[in-house]
Motif scaffolding. Structure first.
Motif, PDB file in Angstrom:
ATOM      1  N   VAL A   1      12.047  73.391 -43.809  1.00 56.17           N
ATOM      2  CA  VAL A   1      11.952  74.613 -44.272  1.00 56.17           C
ATOM      3  C   VAL A   1      13.253  75.185 -44.610  1.00 56.17           C
ATOM      4  N   ILE A   2      14.384  74.976 -43.599  1.00 55.77           N
ATOM      5  CA  ILE A   2      15.659  75.577 -43.690  1.00 55.77           C
ATOM      6  C   ILE A   2      16.382  75.007 -45.131  1.00 55.77           C
ATOM      7  N   ILE A   3      16.067  73.703 -45.379  1.00 61.76           N
ATOM      8  CA  ILE A   3      16.925  72.926 -46.444  1.00 61.76           C
ATOM      9  C   ILE A   3      16.364  73.305 -47.567  1.00 61.76           C
ATOM     10  N   VAL A   4      14.958  73.569 -47.836  1.00 57.39           N
ATOM     11  CA  VAL A   4      14.302  73.818 -48.850  1.00 57.39           C
ATOM     12  C   VAL A   4      14.587  75.453 -49.414  1.00 57.39           C
ATOM     13  N   ALA A   5      14.298  76.289 -48.198  1.00 52.41           N
ATOM     14  CA  ALA A   5      14.534  77.702 -48.330  1.00 52.41           C
ATOM     15  C   ALA A   5      16.230  78.099 -48.604  1.00 52.41           C
ATOM     16  N   LYS A   6      17.162  77.230 -47.950  1.00 53.88           N
ATOM     17  CA  LYS A   6      18.564  77.832 -48.248  1.00 53.88           C
ATOM     18  C   LYS A   6      19.412  76.908 -49.002  1.00 53.88           C
ATOM     19  N   PHE A   7      18.761  76.149 -49.842  1.00 55.92           N
ATOM     20  CA  PHE A   7      19.373  75.157 -50.624  1.00 55.92           C
ATOM     21  C   PHE A   7      20.343  75.609 -51.421  1.00 55.92           C
ATOM     22  N   ILE A   8      19.852  76.563 -52.335  1.00 52.70           N
ATOM     23  CA  ILE A   8      20.631  77.193 -53.580  1.00 52.70           C
ATOM     24  C   ILE A   8      21.588  78.074 -52.852  1.00 52.70           C
ATOM     25  N   GLU A   9      21.274  78.667 -51.762  1.00 57.83           N
ATOM     26  CA  GLU A   9      22.112  79.604 -51.257  1.00 57.83           C
ATOM     27  C   GLU A   9      23.656  79.114 -50.498  1.00 57.83           C
ATOM     28  N   GLY A  10      23.652  77.831 -50.481  1.00 60.53           N
ATOM     29  CA  GLY A  10      24.795  77.271 -49.842  1.00 60.53           C
ATOM     30  C   GLY A  10      24.325  76.069 -48.963  1.00 60.53           C
ATOM     31  N   ALA A  11      23.073  75.783 -48.574  1.00 58.58           N
ATOM     32  CA  ALA A  11      22.763  74.799 -47.633  1.00 58.58           C
ATOM     33  C   ALA A  11      23.302  73.340 -48.443  1.00 58.58           C
TER      34      ALA A  11
END
Length: 630
Positions: free
Chosen positions: A429-439
């Motif tokens: 969930v973290i990788i998918v949700a935050k990928f564009i924002e900097g993950a």
């Protein structure tokens, strides 16, 4: 005592290590600041994602925090098993290496390093954000304050583990009392007002909603809020830091940390919902953290407010303490396995791994500067490393229990298996949700760091293979070396080097590089009178003098050519180059004399010839001589 001694304290002997061990009282500040401080930025990170929903987003906030607390509970049960199974330290690196293989362990170690590194930047930025909330005039100085806090924290940790724990006992206790007081008073006011409390101080209005509810938005809020769980692994990684009995003390410390954190998260989530407290844009003037709004809503802007804000500031900014304790320990483990320079495994003057502390401080400084000390910019990078380490640790523990044949391990296996499922889902969930924002940055940096550590390991393996170990001393065909001594003239410095050369060999040649301004004839006459004549009188071998003209005023290349010529003429002999060097009383005076010698030494090393031995003969100038006194 030197200035360094006054700053860091006296050097500790190895036998004093037992005095540096932690109790539960000091273990919570040392290993729990990260987890406890996440009360300040975890819930706010989730609320920031819900901000486009307006007031409606607050109704989902408590459920998101409840899901995070359930996740936290599974990690707690899992890490209790890890502490018991690995009393010598059961961090993700050790657990994954022993149960999943060295490469999985290295990936876990990389995840831990990134987690601890980003935790320093996030914790300090969040703490400074709390201060800016109370004192808006400090908003333009956010970054300088962050760097001052980082420097202070570095010095405190270089003084030792126990000292750093004692330094934070009082601030942590004040923080716990203040937060518990705020939550308790808030709940009482909610009960007295039948669920509709009026804030003591008017709160900033929540902007109207600009987006519609979606599963993606809720997943993003959950992913951001999961930063509240970082730091849970610190206790399992630092079990050896505790006093006897180490395992029970570590487990009690973990219990205190998780219990307090869970209560605080649930209390903050509920009170934000009933008081209508939302997140604000940190980069805009007038910014207030949700904790600042909550304290003001419950208790007003009196003395209690400022005491609470100061305690929140200290705990948040110094939540990096957990990283300063465990980052060097992970570096030590990696260094012992050859993945980092061996210096990371050496204890410093205060029985801490100083190299790891200094490197962590330097890298954190760069991150704070790059992101301007703004928490919201750092959050997306943060959780990927932490949950990757969680997952490696939990999978490793499942394999560990599967290898055991006793029936008593079944419940432990269940705990860790549940931890794998919950942590794995959260990580996705973290990788998918935050990928564009900097993950994506963390996902790219982690493999690069993994490859770098593998290269370091390969380098050490190559050195070990080339140098060998346990070799027998070869005593046959030993011959004295050919001695070459570069000199700029005949003086006490050169005399010491020549005398030392005569102790090594009968084949000694002094080399002088002459330019058009040199008095070559004068040096030859001086050499004959002051060197050759005394040597003949003492029946000693006579050192030769070779003057090499240098019409292009090059100093080093003619000497290198002479050394190479000697190697060709005498292929069965070692070549010992003795470099005379004047040493000033003060380090800053070294620039006046020592550069030519250092340059020549470096150039000889770069030749990479096993037959060349480089020796320095220092001549120490007396301070009286430098100052012109007798």
């Amino acid at each position: 005592m030197s200035l360094l001694g006054k700053i860091l304290g006296r050097r500790l002997a190895s036998w004093e290590a037992a005095k540096q061990k932690l109790s539960v009282l000091t273990g919570v500040p040392v290993l729990g600041l990260d987890a406890l401080a996440s009360t300040g930025y975890g819930p706010e990170a989730a609320l920031t994602i819900l901000l486009p929903l307006g007031v409606m987003g607050l109704s989902y906030f408590p459920f998101i925090i409840l899901a995070i607390v359930v996740n936290l509970g599974t990690l707690y049960l899992s890490y209790r098993q890890t502490i018991a199974a690995y009393p010598n330290g059961g961090g993700a690196y050790i657990v994954a290496k022993e149960n999943l293989g060295i490469h999985a362990g290295l990936l876990a170690g990389v995840a831990l390093l990134l987690d601890y590194l980003l935790n320093v930047a996030v914790g300090i930025a969040a703490g400074v954000g709390a201060v800016v909330s109370a004192i808006p005039a400090l908003h333009p100085y956010t970054l300088p304050i962050c760097l001052i806090v980082l420097l202070t924290l570095t010095i405190i940790n270089l003084r030792g583990v126990r000292e750093s724990g004692l330094a934070f006992v009082v601030p942590v206790l004040v923080f716990l009392v203040c937060m518990a007081g705020v939550i308790l008073i808030g709940l009482i006011r909610v009960w007295q007002s039948s669920g509709h409390p009026a804030p003591v101080v008017p709160l900033p209005a929540i902007p109207p909603g600009t987006a519609t509810l979606s599963a993606w938005l809720l997943l993003g809020a959950f992913a951001n809020g999961c930063t509240a769980m970082t730091g849970v692994e610190a206790v399992s990684n630092g079990v050896p830091l505790f006093r006897e009995p180490t395992v029970p003390n570590a487990q009690r410390t973990l219990t205190v940390i998780v219990a307090v954190l869970s209560l605080f998260l649930l209390g903050v989530a509920y009170l934000c919902f009933v008081y209508h407290i939302g997140a604000m844009d940190e980069q805009q003037p007038g910014y207030q953290t949700i904790l600042s709004q909550l304290v003001a809503a419950v208790a007003g802007h009196g003395v209690f407010y400022y005491v609470a804000i100061v305690s929140i500031f200290i705990v948040l900014t110094y939540s990096a303490q957990t990283s300063f304790t465990d980052f060097p320990r992970v570096c030590r483990l990696l260094a012992e396995d050859g993945f980092l320079p061996h210096a990371f495994a050496d204890l410093g003057r205060r029985l801490v791994f100083s190299q790891g502390i200094i490197v962590l401080a330097a890298l954190s400084c760069l991150i704070l500067i790059a992101f301007g000390g703004v928490t919201d910019r750092l959050i997306p990078l943060f959780a990927v490393g932490a949950f990757s380490a969680f997952l490696f640790s939990q999978v490793g523990m499942v394999v560990h229990w599967l290898r055991k044949k006793r029936g008593g391990v079944r419940i432990a296996l269940v705990y860790n298996a549940v931890g794998v499922v919950v942590t794995g889902i959260a990580l996705v969930v973290i990788i998918v949700a935050k990928f564009i924002e900097g993950a994506w940055m963390t996902i790219i940096v982690a493999p690069l760091l993994f490859l770098l550590l593998l290269r370091i390991k390969r380098h050490y393996k190559k050195i070990a293979k080339e140098t060998g170990a346990g070799l027998e001393l070869r005593c046959s065909n030993l011959q004295p070396p050919v001695v070459i001594i570069p000199i700029d003239g005949w003086n006490r410095v050169a005399e010491k080097a020549v005398r030392f050369g005569l102790m090594l060999s009968d084949d000694v040649t002094a080399v002088h590089v002459g330019t058009e301004n040199d008095d070559a004839l004068g040096l030859k006459a001086l050499w004959a009178d002051k060197v050759e004549k005394p040597a003949k009188a003492a029946n000693s071998s006579i050192p030769l003098l070779e003057i090499i003209p240098s019409p292009y005023r090059m100093l080093h290349q003619p000497i290198l050519d002479f050394v190479n010529k000697a190697k060709k003429e005498k292929p069965d002999r070692l070549i010992a180059v003795i470099i005379p060097q004047m040493v000033e009383p003060h380090w800053y005076q070294y620039l006046l004399h020592g550069l030519d010698a250092a340059t020549l030494r470096t150039l000889l090393f770069l030749e990479r010839d096993q037959r060349t031995v480089v020796i320095s003969t220092p001549w120490y100038l007396r301070e009286e001589t430098v100052e012109g006194k007798k």
